[in-house]
Design a protein around this motif. Sequence first.
Motif, mmCIF file in Angstrom:
data_model
loop_
_atom_site.group_PDB
_atom_site.id
_atom_site.type_symbol
_atom_site.label_atom_id
_atom_site.label_comp_id
_atom_site.label_asym_id
_atom_site.label_seq_id
_atom_site.Cartn_x
_atom_site.Cartn_y
_atom_site.Cartn_z
ATOM 1 N N ARG A 44 -5.178 6.690 -0.739
ATOM 2 C CA ARG A 44 -4.282 5.578 -0.423
ATOM 3 C C ARG A 44 -4.591 4.461 -1.402
ATOM 4 N NH1 ARG A 44 0.241 5.900 2.241
ATOM 5 N NH2 ARG A 44 0.063 3.669 2.704
ATOM 6 N N ILE A 45 -3.548 3.780 -1.855
ATOM 7 C CA ILE A 45 -3.691 2.769 -2.902
ATOM 8 C C ILE A 45 -3.132 1.447 -2.410
ATOM 9 C CG2 ILE A 45 -3.007 2.113 -5.243
ATOM 10 C CD1 ILE A 45 -2.630 5.168 -5.777
ATOM 11 N N LYS A 46 -3.926 0.377 -2.575
ATOM 12 C CA LYS A 46 -3.436 -0.969 -2.294
ATOM 13 C C LYS A 46 -3.257 -1.714 -3.609
ATOM 14 C CE LYS A 46 -5.372 -1.617 2.342
ATOM 15 N NZ LYS A 46 -6.268 -2.454 3.200
ATOM 16 N N LEU A 47 -2.079 -2.285 -3.783
ATOM 17 C CA LEU A 47 -1.785 -3.062 -4.985
ATOM 18 C C LEU A 47 -1.549 -4.511 -4.579
ATOM 19 C CD1 LEU A 47 0.665 -0.746 -6.978
ATOM 20 C CD2 LEU A 47 -1.561 -1.546 -7.777
ATOM 21 N N THR A 48 -2.295 -5.428 -5.217
ATOM 22 C CA THR A 48 -2.148 -6.846 -4.920
ATOM 23 C C THR A 48 -1.953 -7.605 -6.224
ATOM 24 O OG1 THR A 48 -3.651 -6.617 -3.035
ATOM 25 C CG2 THR A 48 -3.199 -8.853 -3.804
ATOM 26 N N ALA A 49 -0.996 -8.520 -6.242
ATOM 27 C CA ALA A 49 -0.767 -9.381 -7.408
ATOM 28 C C ALA A 49 -0.898 -10.831 -6.957
ATOM 29 C CB ALA A 49 0.618 -9.134 -7.992
ATOM 30 N N ASN A 50 -1.745 -11.608 -7.673
ATOM 31 C CA ASN A 50 -1.868 -13.026 -7.300
ATOM 32 C C ASN A 50 -0.852 -13.865 -8.056
ATOM 33 O OD1 ASN A 50 -2.858 -13.500 -9.890
ATOM 34 N ND2 ASN A 50 -5.016 -13.636 -9.256
ATOM 35 N N GLN A 51 -0.933 -15.173 -7.893
ATOM 36 C CA GLN A 51 0.060 -16.059 -8.510
ATOM 37 C C GLN A 51 -0.010 -16.070 -10.025
ATOM 38 O OE1 GLN A 51 -0.728 -19.797 -6.535
ATOM 39 N NE2 GLN A 51 0.850 -19.399 -4.985
ATOM 40 N N ASN A 52 -1.130 -15.642 -10.578
ATOM 41 C CA ASN A 52 -1.291 -15.584 -12.042
ATOM 42 C C ASN A 52 -0.980 -14.196 -12.601
ATOM 43 O OD1 ASN A 52 -2.180 -18.304 -12.221
ATOM 44 N ND2 ASN A 52 -4.214 -17.665 -11.509
ATOM 45 N N SER A 96 0.854 -1.188 0.000
ATOM 46 C CA SER A 96 0.000 0.000 0.000
ATOM 47 C C SER A 96 0.889 1.237 0.000
ATOM 48 C CB SER A 96 -0.943 0.009 1.200
ATOM 49 O OG SER A 96 -0.222 0.119 2.408
ATOM 50 N N THR A 97 0.415 2.265 -0.695
ATOM 51 C CA THR A 97 1.179 3.499 -0.818
ATOM 52 C C THR A 97 0.208 4.650 -1.050
ATOM 53 O OG1 THR A 97 3.038 4.556 -1.976
ATOM 54 C CG2 THR A 97 1.526 3.258 -3.318
ATOM 55 N N SER A 98 0.736 5.856 -1.193
ATOM 56 C CA SER A 98 -0.127 7.015 -1.452
ATOM 57 C C SER A 98 -0.128 7.351 -2.937
ATOM 58 C CB SER A 98 0.363 8.232 -0.661
ATOM 59 O OG SER A 98 1.595 8.704 -1.186
ATOM 60 N N LYS A 99 -1.175 8.036 -3.378
ATOM 61 C CA LYS A 99 -1.233 8.484 -4.769
ATOM 62 C C LYS A 99 -0.022 9.350 -5.098
ATOM 63 C CE LYS A 99 -3.220 11.827 -7.881
ATOM 64 N NZ LYS A 99 -4.413 12.461 -8.448
ATOM 65 N N THR A 100 0.317 10.267 -4.179
ATOM 66 C CA THR A 100 1.400 11.216 -4.437
ATOM 67 C C THR A 100 2.716 10.498 -4.703
ATOM 68 O OG1 THR A 100 0.303 12.799 -2.986
ATOM 69 C CG2 THR A 100 2.596 13.248 -3.548
ATOM 70 N N GLU A 101 3.044 9.517 -3.856
ATOM 71 C CA GLU A 101 4.313 8.790 -4.003
ATOM 72 C C GLU A 101 4.318 7.947 -5.274
ATOM 73 O OE1 GLU A 101 6.796 9.358 -2.232
ATOM 74 O OE2 GLU A 101 6.239 9.849 -0.170
ATOM 75 N N LEU A 102 3.228 7.250 -5.553
ATOM 76 C CA LEU A 102 3.175 6.383 -6.736
ATOM 77 C C LEU A 102 3.211 7.221 -8.016
ATOM 78 C CD1 LEU A 102 2.934 3.578 -7.938
ATOM 79 C CD2 LEU A 102 0.442 3.740 -7.716
ATOM 80 N N GLN A 103 2.472 8.313 -8.026
ATOM 81 C CA GLN A 103 2.439 9.185 -9.200
ATOM 82 C C GLN A 103 3.820 9.756 -9.518
ATOM 83 O OE1 GLN A 103 0.305 12.952 -8.721
ATOM 84 N NE2 GLN A 103 -0.745 12.565 -10.670
ATOM 85 N N LYS A 133 -2.350 -11.405 -11.895
ATOM 86 C CA LYS A 133 -3.485 -10.494 -12.013
ATOM 87 C C LYS A 133 -3.357 -9.432 -10.928
ATOM 88 C CE LYS A 133 -8.526 -10.274 -12.302
ATOM 89 N NZ LYS A 133 -9.794 -11.037 -12.237
ATOM 90 N N ILE A 134 -3.465 -8.169 -11.343
ATOM 91 C CA ILE A 134 -3.260 -7.047 -10.430
ATOM 92 C C ILE A 134 -4.607 -6.482 -10.015
ATOM 93 C CG2 ILE A 134 -2.057 -4.846 -10.081
ATOM 94 C CD1 ILE A 134 -0.232 -7.197 -10.961
ATOM 95 N N GLU A 135 -4.799 -6.319 -8.703
ATOM 96 C CA GLU A 135 -5.966 -5.608 -8.202
ATOM 97 C C GLU A 135 -5.486 -4.331 -7.522
ATOM 98 O OE1 GLU A 135 -10.026 -6.457 -5.655
ATOM 99 O OE2 GLU A 135 -8.122 -7.134 -4.794
ATOM 100 N N MET A 136 -6.054 -3.224 -7.955
ATOM 101 C CA MET A 136 -5.717 -1.914 -7.389
ATOM 102 C C MET A 136 -6.964 -1.404 -6.664
ATOM 103 S SD MET A 136 -4.352 1.399 -9.467
ATOM 104 C CE MET A 136 -3.877 2.924 -8.671
ATOM 105 N N VAL A 137 -6.828 -1.140 -5.374
ATOM 106 C CA VAL A 137 -7.977 -0.723 -4.567
ATOM 107 C C VAL A 137 -7.706 0.645 -3.962
ATOM 108 C CG1 VAL A 137 -9.443 -1.252 -2.590
ATOM 109 C CG2 VAL A 137 -8.578 -3.117 -4.032
ATOM 110 N N ALA A 138 -8.657 1.565 -4.167
ATOM 111 C CA ALA A 138 -8.635 2.877 -3.522
ATOM 112 C C ALA A 138 -10.009 3.088 -2.896
ATOM 113 C CB ALA A 138 -8.317 3.974 -4.535
ATOM 114 N N GLU A 139 -10.157 4.159 -2.135
ATOM 115 C CA GLU A 139 -11.425 4.399 -1.432
ATOM 116 C C GLU A 139 -12.585 4.541 -2.418
ATOM 117 O OE1 GLU A 139 -13.307 7.614 1.748
ATOM 118 O OE2 GLU A 139 -11.143 7.519 1.450
ATOM 119 N N VAL A 140 -12.301 5.087 -3.621
ATOM 120 C CA VAL A 140 -13.383 5.344 -4.573
ATOM 121 C C VAL A 140 -13.730 4.134 -5.436
ATOM 122 C CG1 VAL A 140 -12.966 7.823 -4.691
ATOM 123 C CG2 VAL A 140 -11.702 6.296 -6.221
ATOM 124 N N GLY A 141 -12.889 3.078 -5.431
ATOM 125 C CA GLY A 141 -13.210 1.931 -6.260
ATOM 126 C C GLY A 141 -12.065 0.942 -6.347
#
Length: 372
Positions: free
Chosen positions: A86-94, A4-11, A96-104
Motif C-alpha cells: 500500500r502506498i501513501k502519497l503526500t504533497a505539501n504546499q511547496n 493512498s492506493t495499491s502498488k498494483t493500481e498505481l503501477q 515536496k512529495i513524500e511516498m510512504v510504503a511499509e518498507v520505507g
Amino acid sequence: MKISTSKTELQAALQKLSKAIPARSTLPILSSVLFDAQETGTVLRTTDLEITIITNLPASIETPGSVAIPHQTLLDITNELPEDARIKLTANQNNKIEMVAEVGSYDVMGKPAEEFPVVPEVDNRKETGISAEALRDMIKKTSFAVSRDELKPALTGVLFRFKKDRLMAVATDGHRLVCYDRSDYKADEYTGDVIVPRKFLNLLSGVLDGKESIQLWMGANHMTASLGSDIYFTRIIDERFPDFESVIPKDNEKELTVDKSMLLSAVRRVSIFSNRSTHQIALRLTKDRIQITTEDPEKSSKAQEEISGDFNGDDLVIGYNASYLKDILSHVESDKVIIKLKTPISAALFYPVSQSENSNLTMLLMPIRLND
C-alpha cells in the motif's frame, strides 16, 4: 494532497500513462504525471503536447489537491515495491512529495499543477463509435505503409474516411499504398475525412482489447478516443491527403496467383543477398513458374529461387524493393495472394485470395527499374 492506493493500481496507471511521456523535451514539466485528487476521484494525466492520456486511479483521498510528480522516478520505485504494498502519497504546499510504503519512505520534488499543460479543447466536436476489434484491424492493416518523411506531413498518418454506411482507412508513403474498406460500420454524428498520426494509432492498437466499443470525437484540431474510463487525445494532421483513388489502376489484367507463404519465404531468403541500399530483387513470371533473383555486384553476391504459380499473361520481368514487397505480403491474411499487373513500370495490386463479406483490402506497390 494526501492519497493512498495499491502498488498494483498505481503501477498499471503509470505504465499506461508512459505512452505520452516524451523521450526528450525542452519543457521539464512534460516528464511529470499530473495528480488531481478531488472528492469525485483521483485523475492522472500525461502529455507530450501531441498526445494526452487521462486515466482514473482508484485511491482513498484524505486531502484533495493537485501536483505534478516525476513520472520515471515514481514508476521506478513503484516497480520495486512488494506486490501487495500500500502506498501513501503526500504533497505539501511547496510541492515536496513524500511516498510512504511499509518498507520505507521516499521523498522527491514535484512541480506546481498550474505549470502542467491544460487538456486540449476539442472544438465543435462530433461523435462516432466503432468496435475495438474493427479499429484494431484497420490500424494493423494500414499503419505499416505510413510515411516516415516529416517533409510530407499528410503521409505521416492514416486517412480515415467516415461515411454513413462504411469506413475506409488509407495509408501511403509514395512507394506503396493500402486501402482498407469496411462496410460493417454505421456513422453516428460524424462523416468526413481525418488524418490520424501513426504514433497515436500505435498507442491505440496497444490498448484496444476485446469486443468493446470505442467512442471517437472529432474536432477542428484534435481527435478524442474514449475507452472505458480512459481518455486519449491527439492532434490531427491538418493537411490535404493525396487523391489516392486516381493512382489505383483499373486496367491491370495480368493476374498472378501464388501461395503467399511460399513467395514470402523465397523473397526473404533471396533478399539477404540484395544490395543494402536498393534492396532490389527481380520476379520473372511465366505461365506456371516464378523466378526470384537478385545480384549485388558491389559484394559479388547473388541468389536465385524458383517456385510455382499461376500467371495468365505473357512472360514478364518486374523489379521490387524487397523490403516493401515483404511488408505487403506479410499483411495478406490468406493462404494465397492475387497480384494484378500491367507492365514492368506500372503499379501492381495485391489482394488476399479471399476476403470477408464486409471488408475489402487493396494494396498497391510501385516497381523499381531493374539494372541492366
